[in-house]
Design a protein around this motif. Sequence first.
Motif, mmCIF file in Angstrom:
data_model
loop_
_atom_site.group_PDB
_atom_site.id
_atom_site.type_symbol
_atom_site.label_atom_id
_atom_site.label_comp_id
_atom_site.label_asym_id
_atom_site.label_seq_id
_atom_site.Cartn_x
_atom_site.Cartn_y
_atom_site.Cartn_z
ATOM 1 N N ALA A 55 20.795 6.887 26.413
ATOM 2 C CA ALA A 55 19.858 7.725 27.164
ATOM 3 C C ALA A 55 19.973 7.509 28.669
ATOM 4 N N ASP A 56 20.507 6.372 29.081
ATOM 5 C CA ASP A 56 20.701 6.118 30.514
ATOM 6 C C ASP A 56 21.649 7.134 31.141
ATOM 7 N N PHE A 57 22.466 7.791 30.320
ATOM 8 C CA PHE A 57 23.421 8.774 30.837
ATOM 9 C C PHE A 57 22.882 10.207 30.789
ATOM 10 N N GLU A 58 21.655 10.369 30.315
ATOM 11 C CA GLU A 58 21.069 11.704 30.275
ATOM 12 C C GLU A 58 20.734 12.171 31.692
ATOM 13 N N LEU A 59 20.886 13.470 31.923
ATOM 14 C CA LEU A 59 20.614 14.045 33.235
ATOM 15 C C LEU A 59 19.391 14.959 33.181
ATOM 16 N N ALA A 60 18.525 14.825 34.161
ATOM 17 C CA ALA A 60 17.416 15.765 34.289
ATOM 18 C C ALA A 60 17.973 17.112 34.740
#
Length: 253
Positions: A55-60
């Motif tokens: 999830a740290d690589f998810e982008l808003a």
Amino acid sequence: MDRDFADFWNLLWEAGLGLCAAFALLNAFAPHQDLPWKPLDLSHPIGQATAAKVADFELARTAAPEEVKAVTDACIQVLREAGVTVERAEDRDDGGFCVVRGAVRITGGAVTPLAPGGLVMQCPLAVRYVIWDRQVLQPAAEATFGSRVASVQNYGSYSCRRLYGQTDAAVRPSEHARANALDIAGVTLEDGRTVSVAGDWAGEDGRRAGGRSFLKRIRDGACRVFSTVLTPDYNEAHRDHLHLDGADRGLCA
């Protein structure tokens, strides 16, 4: 009074030392995949902290271009360190909610090929696919059939549409509209046998022995890796594939 104060600080000091010792032991001996401060390693089993690390690589949706580049580059590095050949895909804007940023294309390496290949998908989705491939799909195939998976048949990742292709503006966009979903139709094994969701989910005969249990097993494992997993058990729209996505909400059905 002074003695009480000194005793209090001694107690705090001893508690602090105890916490430091406990952390050191945890850091040294707890499984890497269960510790959120350890970097993500795709060779490790699925752990308590795996989902948070991905999830740290998810982008808003509102992320600035600089953030998109930095986060996606870090995500690509994790894939490459795992032996996966991957390239950055061009950003895409088809208007409205159909915007793809920070996506990648898996081109080879230490991962089971998707067929057809060349799919563009969000980088965290690619990470999830590699984890699922290594920790769920291949072990399940070897345990069930005594053969590894040679390729994974799919119906694609990107599609500019709302859920189920509806045109009603009240219906939310599909994760496919962000290239954040992957539809799995079946697999081909190295020994030539095939397993399909359409043909094996509901039952099996002597010719396709093991197909149903295999599909249920990879579905259960997918629920530990992907946010949403939808199968023929969910509704008729998923009668022939497993829908896997990285949405910010969770459902396993």
